[in-house]
Design a protein around this motif. Structure first.
Motif, mmCIF file in Angstrom:
data_model
loop_
_atom_site.group_PDB
_atom_site.id
_atom_site.type_symbol
_atom_site.label_atom_id
_atom_site.label_comp_id
_atom_site.label_asym_id
_atom_site.label_seq_id
_atom_site.Cartn_x
_atom_site.Cartn_y
_atom_site.Cartn_z
ATOM 1 N N ALA A 11 0.831 -1.209 0.000
ATOM 2 C CA ALA A 11 0.000 0.000 0.000
ATOM 3 C C ALA A 11 0.865 1.258 0.000
ATOM 4 O O ALA A 11 0.498 2.262 -0.601
ATOM 5 C CB ALA A 11 -0.932 -0.010 1.208
ATOM 6 N N ARG A 12 2.017 1.206 0.656
ATOM 7 C CA ARG A 12 2.921 2.361 0.696
ATOM 8 C C ARG A 12 3.762 2.466 -0.564
ATOM 9 O O ARG A 12 3.918 3.542 -1.136
ATOM 10 C CB ARG A 12 3.868 2.252 1.900
ATOM 11 C CG ARG A 12 3.340 2.808 3.177
ATOM 12 C CD ARG A 12 4.415 2.933 4.251
ATOM 13 N NE ARG A 12 5.457 1.918 4.228
ATOM 14 C CZ ARG A 12 5.388 0.729 4.841
ATOM 15 N NH1 ARG A 12 4.315 0.397 5.515
ATOM 16 N NH2 ARG A 12 6.384 -0.114 4.783
ATOM 17 N N LEU A 13 4.349 1.367 -0.988
ATOM 18 C CA LEU A 13 5.313 1.393 -2.091
ATOM 19 C C LEU A 13 4.668 1.409 -3.476
ATOM 20 O O LEU A 13 5.214 1.986 -4.412
ATOM 21 C CB LEU A 13 6.247 0.186 -2.002
ATOM 22 C CG LEU A 13 7.162 0.129 -0.794
ATOM 23 C CD1 LEU A 13 7.885 -1.211 -0.747
ATOM 24 C CD2 LEU A 13 8.162 1.271 -0.824
ATOM 25 N N ALA A 14 3.550 0.726 -3.606
ATOM 26 C CA ALA A 14 2.922 0.594 -4.926
ATOM 27 C C ALA A 14 1.406 0.608 -4.779
ATOM 28 O O ALA A 14 0.738 -0.400 -5.001
ATOM 29 C CB ALA A 14 3.391 -0.699 -5.580
ATOM 30 N N PRO A 15 0.854 1.744 -4.379
ATOM 31 C CA PRO A 15 -0.587 1.804 -4.108
ATOM 32 C C PRO A 15 -1.463 1.399 -5.296
ATOM 33 O O PRO A 15 -2.560 0.890 -5.102
ATOM 34 C CB PRO A 15 -0.826 3.253 -3.704
ATOM 35 C CG PRO A 15 0.396 4.007 -4.063
ATOM 36 C CD PRO A 15 1.507 3.033 -4.191
ATOM 37 N N ASP A 16 -0.969 1.576 -6.498
ATOM 38 C CA ASP A 16 -1.750 1.200 -7.679
ATOM 39 C C ASP A 16 -1.854 -0.314 -7.868
ATOM 40 O O ASP A 16 -2.641 -0.781 -8.682
ATOM 41 C CB ASP A 16 -1.176 1.858 -8.936
ATOM 42 C CG ASP A 16 0.295 1.555 -9.129
ATOM 43 O OD1 ASP A 16 1.039 1.552 -8.142
ATOM 44 O OD2 ASP A 16 0.702 1.328 -10.285
ATOM 45 N N THR A 17 -1.071 -1.097 -7.118
ATOM 46 C CA THR A 17 -1.104 -2.555 -7.246
ATOM 47 C C THR A 17 -1.871 -3.237 -6.117
ATOM 48 O O THR A 17 -1.995 -4.453 -6.127
ATOM 49 C CB THR A 17 0.322 -3.141 -7.283
ATOM 50 O OG1 THR A 17 0.940 -2.943 -6.008
ATOM 51 C CG2 THR A 17 1.162 -2.533 -8.378
ATOM 52 N N VAL A 18 -2.376 -2.471 -5.158
ATOM 53 C CA VAL A 18 -2.998 -3.075 -3.974
ATOM 54 C C VAL A 18 -4.190 -3.960 -4.333
ATOM 55 O O VAL A 18 -4.318 -5.067 -3.810
ATOM 56 C CB VAL A 18 -3.392 -2.003 -2.938
ATOM 57 C CG1 VAL A 18 -4.232 -2.587 -1.824
ATOM 58 C CG2 VAL A 18 -2.151 -1.363 -2.358
ATOM 59 N N SER A 19 -5.045 -3.510 -5.217
ATOM 60 C CA SER A 19 -6.216 -4.334 -5.547
ATOM 61 C C SER A 19 -5.789 -5.649 -6.205
ATOM 62 O O SER A 19 -6.364 -6.706 -5.913
ATOM 63 C CB SER A 19 -7.205 -3.576 -6.416
ATOM 64 O OG SER A 19 -6.623 -3.210 -7.637
ATOM 65 N N SER A 20 -4.790 -5.612 -7.053
ATOM 66 C CA SER A 20 -4.280 -6.851 -7.655
ATOM 67 C C SER A 20 -3.591 -7.712 -6.609
ATOM 68 O O SER A 20 -3.744 -8.937 -6.610
ATOM 69 C CB SER A 20 -3.310 -6.542 -8.791
ATOM 70 O OG SER A 20 -3.983 -5.926 -9.853
ATOM 71 N N PHE A 21 -2.843 -7.089 -5.712
ATOM 72 C CA PHE A 21 -2.205 -7.833 -4.621
ATOM 73 C C PHE A 21 -3.274 -8.557 -3.801
ATOM 74 O O PHE A 21 -3.133 -9.743 -3.485
ATOM 75 C CB PHE A 21 -1.394 -6.896 -3.719
ATOM 76 C CG PHE A 21 -0.862 -7.569 -2.495
ATOM 77 C CD1 PHE A 21 0.320 -8.289 -2.542
ATOM 78 C CD2 PHE A 21 -1.550 -7.504 -1.290
ATOM 79 C CE1 PHE A 21 0.812 -8.928 -1.414
ATOM 80 C CE2 PHE A 21 -1.071 -8.140 -0.156
ATOM 81 C CZ PHE A 21 0.111 -8.857 -0.225
ATOM 82 N N GLU A 22 -4.345 -7.848 -3.462
ATOM 83 C CA GLU A 22 -5.410 -8.437 -2.651
ATOM 84 C C GLU A 22 -6.136 -9.564 -3.385
ATOM 85 O O GLU A 22 -6.568 -10.526 -2.765
ATOM 86 C CB GLU A 22 -6.408 -7.361 -2.228
ATOM 87 C CG GLU A 22 -5.834 -6.411 -1.211
ATOM 88 C CD GLU A 22 -6.721 -5.220 -0.913
ATOM 89 O OE1 GLU A 22 -7.692 -4.957 -1.674
ATOM 90 O OE2 GLU A 22 -6.434 -4.527 0.091
ATOM 91 N N ALA A 23 -6.254 -9.454 -4.692
ATOM 92 C CA ALA A 23 -6.955 -10.473 -5.467
ATOM 93 C C ALA A 23 -6.087 -11.677 -5.802
ATOM 94 O O ALA A 23 -6.586 -12.802 -5.883
ATOM 95 C CB ALA A 23 -7.487 -9.859 -6.762
ATOM 96 N N ILE A 24 -4.784 -11.466 -5.958
ATOM 97 C CA ILE A 24 -3.902 -12.532 -6.439
ATOM 98 C C ILE A 24 -2.983 -13.070 -5.353
ATOM 99 O O ILE A 24 -2.961 -14.267 -5.066
ATOM 100 C CB ILE A 24 -3.054 -12.027 -7.633
ATOM 101 C CG1 ILE A 24 -3.972 -11.644 -8.782
ATOM 102 C CG2 ILE A 24 -2.040 -13.075 -8.073
ATOM 103 C CD1 ILE A 24 -3.297 -10.866 -9.881
#
Length: 88
Positions: free
Chosen positions: A51-64
């Motif tokens: 969430a801090r380093l790559a906020p644009d990837t959080v939703s993908s992180f949470e899904a994958i």
């Protein structure tokens, strides 16, 4: 919505996030002294770091990645469900 696979998602990450995922995964799989609560904290810390380093990837992180990391921990400790809520 386009659904990515884990390898596809990882290929979009910068080196810090990629390394963080690798270390978290290996720790959950291989650390002989890891306790369940420590594994849960590691997953949560990885989530916060994304969430801090790559906020644009959080939703993908949470899904994958989040389900995959939780799955590693559940398999390791032989549990069908992980506790939710705040950790001590």
């Amino acid at each position: 919505m386009v659904v990515m696979e884990s390898d596809e998602f990882r290929s979009t990450l910068d080196a810090r996030c990629s390394l963080m995922l690798e270390v978290a995964s290996r720790t959950l799989e291989e650390d002989p002294d890891l306790k369940l609560c420590e594994g849960l904290r590691l997953i949560e810390a990885t989530h916060r770091a994304f969430a801090r380093l790559a906020p644009d990837t959080v939703s993908s992180f949470e899904a994958i990645e989040l389900p995959r990391l939780r799955g590693l921990l559940m398999e390791r400790f032989g549990v069908a469900e992980l506790p939710s809520g705040p950790l001590n």
